[in-house]
Design an enzyme around this catalytic site. Structure first.
Site, PDB file in Angstrom:
ATOM      1  N   GLU A  80     -13.600  -1.757   6.811  1.00 32.03           N
ATOM      2  CA  GLU A  80     -12.684  -2.139   8.018  1.00 32.03           C
ATOM      3  C   GLU A  80     -13.640  -1.525   9.349  1.00 32.03           C
ATOM      4  OE1 GLU A  80      -9.231   0.354   6.944  1.00 32.03           O
ATOM      5  OE2 GLU A  80      -9.929   1.661   8.265  1.00 32.03           O
TER       6      GLU A  80
ATOM      7  N   TRP B 234     -12.133  11.624   9.044  1.00 31.01           N
ATOM      8  CA  TRP B 234     -10.679  11.438   9.207  1.00 31.01           C
ATOM      9  C   TRP B 234     -10.475   9.940   8.403  1.00 31.01           C
ATOM     10  CZ3 TRP B 234      -8.063   7.354  11.673  1.00 31.01           C
ATOM     11  CH2 TRP B 234      -6.761   7.368  11.632  1.00 31.01           C
TER      12      TRP B 234
ATOM     13  N   GLU C  66      -9.000   1.889  -1.550  1.00 28.95           N
ATOM     14  CA  GLU C  66      -9.801   1.470  -0.304  1.00 28.95           C
ATOM     15  C   GLU C  66     -10.657   2.769   0.202  1.00 28.95           C
ATOM     16  OE1 GLU C  66      -7.193   0.051   2.541  1.00 28.95           O
ATOM     17  OE2 GLU C  66      -8.568   0.417   4.420  1.00 28.95           O
TER      18      GLU C  66
ATOM     19  N   ARG D  51     -13.622  -5.823   3.517  1.00 29.37           N
ATOM     20  CA  ARG D  51     -12.449  -5.604   4.824  1.00 29.37           C
ATOM     21  C   ARG D  51     -12.817  -6.012   6.212  1.00 29.37           C
ATOM     22  NH1 ARG D  51      -7.832  -4.137   4.596  1.00 29.37           N
ATOM     23  NH2 ARG D  51      -8.014  -2.018   5.911  1.00 29.37           N
TER      24      ARG D  51
ATOM     25  N   HIS E 104      -9.190   6.386   3.042  1.00 28.45           N
ATOM     26  CA  HIS E 104      -9.562   6.680   4.294  1.00 28.45           C
ATOM     27  C   HIS E 104     -10.907   7.523   4.130  1.00 28.45           C
ATOM     28  CE1 HIS E 104      -8.890   6.511   8.715  1.00 28.45           C
ATOM     29  NE2 HIS E 104      -8.419   5.245   8.028  1.00 28.45           N
TER      30      HIS E 104
ATOM     31  N   ARG F 205       0.947  -1.218  -0.026  1.00 30.36           N
ATOM     32  CA  ARG F 205       0.113  -0.084  -0.024  1.00 30.36           C
ATOM     33  C   ARG F 205       0.824   1.267  -0.074  1.00 30.36           C
ATOM     34  NH1 ARG F 205      -3.769   2.157   5.051  1.00 30.36           N
ATOM     35  NH2 ARG F 205      -1.925   3.380   5.386  1.00 30.36           N
TER      36      ARG F 205
ATOM     37  N   GLU G  11      -4.273  -7.418   5.211  1.00 33.55           N
ATOM     38  CA  GLU G  11      -3.456  -6.286   5.668  1.00 33.55           C
ATOM     39  C   GLU G  11      -2.529  -7.055   6.764  1.00 33.55           C
ATOM     40  OE1 GLU G  11      -5.461  -2.939   7.181  1.00 33.55           O
ATOM     41  OE2 GLU G  11      -3.731  -1.820   6.953  1.00 33.55           O
TER      42      GLU G  11
ATOM     43  N   TYR H  19      -3.602  11.114   6.074  1.00 31.12           N
ATOM     44  CA  TYR H  19      -3.871   9.763   6.590  1.00 31.12           C
ATOM     45  C   TYR H  19      -2.676   8.877   5.897  1.00 31.12           C
ATOM     46  CZ  TYR H  19      -4.763   5.100   7.115  1.00 31.12           C
ATOM     47  OH  TYR H  19      -4.678   3.790   7.347  1.00 31.12           O
TER      48      TYR H  19
HETATM   49  O1  KDG Z   1      -8.060   2.337  13.849  1.00 29.83           O
HETATM   50  C1  KDG Z   1      -8.227   3.026  12.712  1.00 29.83           C
HETATM   51  C2  KDG Z   1      -6.830   2.252  11.830  1.00 29.83           C
HETATM   52  O2  KDG Z   1      -7.161   0.927  11.855  1.00 29.83           O
HETATM   53  C3  KDG Z   1      -7.333   2.643  10.412  1.00 29.83           C
HETATM   54  O3  KDG Z   1      -7.058   4.183  10.455  1.00 29.83           O
HETATM   55  C4  KDG Z   1      -6.424   2.042   9.561  1.00 29.83           C
HETATM   56  O4  KDG Z   1      -7.441   2.589   7.669  1.00 29.83           O
HETATM   57  C5  KDG Z   1      -6.855   1.822   8.201  1.00 29.83           C
HETATM   58  C6  KDG Z   1      -6.114   0.682   7.302  1.00 29.83           C
HETATM   59  O5  KDG Z   1      -6.393   0.520   6.267  1.00 29.83           O
HETATM   60  O6  KDG Z   1      -5.044   0.018   8.123  1.00 29.83           O
HETATM   61 MG    MG Z   2      -8.281   1.479   5.688  1.00 28.16          MG
END
Ligand code: KDG
Ligand code: MG
Length: 402
Positions: A262, A402, A236, A283, A212, A147, A339, A159
């Site tokens: 996620e 965020w 993603e 995810r 993100h 990534r 990941e 991010y």
């Molecule tokens: O707690 C938040 C993180 O796990 C996140 O920001 C990580 O986006 C993330 C990733 O793809 O690993």
């Molecule tokens: Mg992520």
């Protein structure tokens, strides 16, 4: 095999982890991860006050019935706190069942479907040149998938970019840090990163990118289209996915593969995305989506729709989650990628584990159970420290994702 005791262990070897340990009258114990980044003690309290009292005396082998009891029986369903707590119980019970059977967990889930679990690492840098050097470093370590995130000119932070290259930890303060975000600056810069990476590394390595949640659907569509020549493995969280129908618009405009989920906790969060094949990778994880029992249900549903698993594996998911995830990923037919953000040496010492990295893949190991333990004495040396994820604002002060 009766449950005699269960306890919650909170430890902070550099970052907070919440772990459930279930003990039985057979002398066996099982472990489950219950870590919810920035909200750890809410899950710890849910377990201690509301789940553990209901577990004592139950047959640890009745995993499905216990899952239903905790999910349906609570009346209040879903949500990250509830589902992380249920996940911890479920993971610990699968660990116990596999230990009782004397088998590695993947054997109970159907046996081996592959020789290793392909993982992706995180390359990031303050600018494109530094990110490209980091990609090279990951490829030299043997990674097949990387990534890539880069700093954006004119933005103080973004991010995925951090000083510490191997152990990115966004929960960095006892009150939320405030970041500033500019969609225009980001969209103008990111396609250049992948142009440089493909020029330098060719089309062999799998490249991924995490937005993100920061774009609107039409902006996400624009980015997906701009990235098409660079053949990403996935893009993603291009836009927040509470409204799953938003992805119809993105899908109409781009063939860049999409990954989401996620922050999802149940099958219901991803149902439309999967059913309409609006995404390519889901995810959801063992810890945040109800454990092995529910994640396997999501994986099976996804398999029907040609969606593959790409489980979240940031450092805020403990080695216990990683161990369990690797067993599931070894067994299921529709595995995509896992990941793998490495944990620090302190965390690895608190959670001795069987899994090993070689040639771009993780291998879950063959000890009975999921192969991850906790050193409780060492864990006790690291008391909980409150830590928050950052918040994000647009340049005019508007609160953003965020
Ligand atoms: O707690 C938040 C993180 O796990 C996140 O920001 C990580 O986006 C993330 C990733 O793809 O690993
Ligand atoms: Mg992520």
């Amino acid at each position: 095999m009766k449950i005699t005791e269960a306890r919650v262990i909170v430890t902070c070897p550099g970052r907070n982890f919440v772990t459930l340990k279930i003990l039985t009258d057979q002398g066996l114990s099982g472990l489950g991860d219950a870590t919810l980044n920035g909200r750890e003690l809410a899950v710890a309290a849910y377990l201690t006050e509301h789940l553990i009292p209901c577990l004592i005396g139950r047959d640890a082998h009745q995993i499905e019935d216990i899952w239903q009891y905790l999910y349906r029986g609570a009346y209040w369903r879903r949500g990250p706190v509830t589902m992380s707590a249920i996940a911890a119980v479920d993971t610990a019970l699968w660990d116990l069942k596999a230990k009782a059977a004397g088998m590695p967990l993947y054997q109970l889930l159907g046996g081996r479907s592959r020789n290793g679990v392909m993982v992706y690492g995180h390359a990031n840098g303050r600018d494109i040149a530094e990110t490209a050097d980091e990609v090279q470093r990951y490829l030299e370590m043997g990674y097949l998938a990387v990534r890539a995130q880069t700093g954006i000119p004119g933005m103080a932070s973004t991010y995925g970019v951090s000083g510490d290259k191997m152990f990115y930890e966004p929960a960095d303060a006892s009150l939320p840090t405030e970041n500033l975000w500019s969609t225009e600056k980001y969209l103008a810069h990111v396609p250049k990163l992948f142009e440089v990476l493909r020029e330098r590394f060719g089309h062999g390595p799998h490249l991924l990118h995490d937005v993100h949640h920061r774009l609107t659907p039409i902006e996400a569509a624009r980015l997906g289209k701009a990235l098409e020549p660079h053949h990403l493995f996935w893009l993603e969280d291009a836009t927040p996915a509470e409204n799953q129908a938003n992805f119809r618009l993105i899908r109409q405009h781009t063939v860049t593969p999409l990954a989401v989920g996620e922050v999802f906790n149940t099958l219901w969060d991803c149902k439309l995305l999967v059913e309409e094949q609006l995404i390519d990778y889901i995810r959801t994880t063992v810890v945040h989506a109800g454990g092995i029992t529910h994640l396997r249900r999501i994986a099976d549903f996804a398999a029907l729709h040609n969606v593959r698993m790409g489980c979240h594996g940031a450092t805020d998911l403990s080695p216990v989650c990683m161990g369990a995830s690797l067993h599931l990923n070894t067994a299921i037919p529709n595995f995509g990628v896992q990941e793998y953000m490495r944990h620090t040496a302190e965390t690895d010492a608190v959670f001795p584990h069987d899994y090993r990295f070689s040639n771009g893949r993780l291998h879950p190991g063959d000890t009975p159970g999921h192969g991850v333990d906790i050193d409780e004495q060492r864990a006790a040396q690291y008391p909980y420290q409150r830590a928050f994820l950052p918040v994000n604002r647009l340049e005019d002060g508007t609160l953003w994702n965020w």
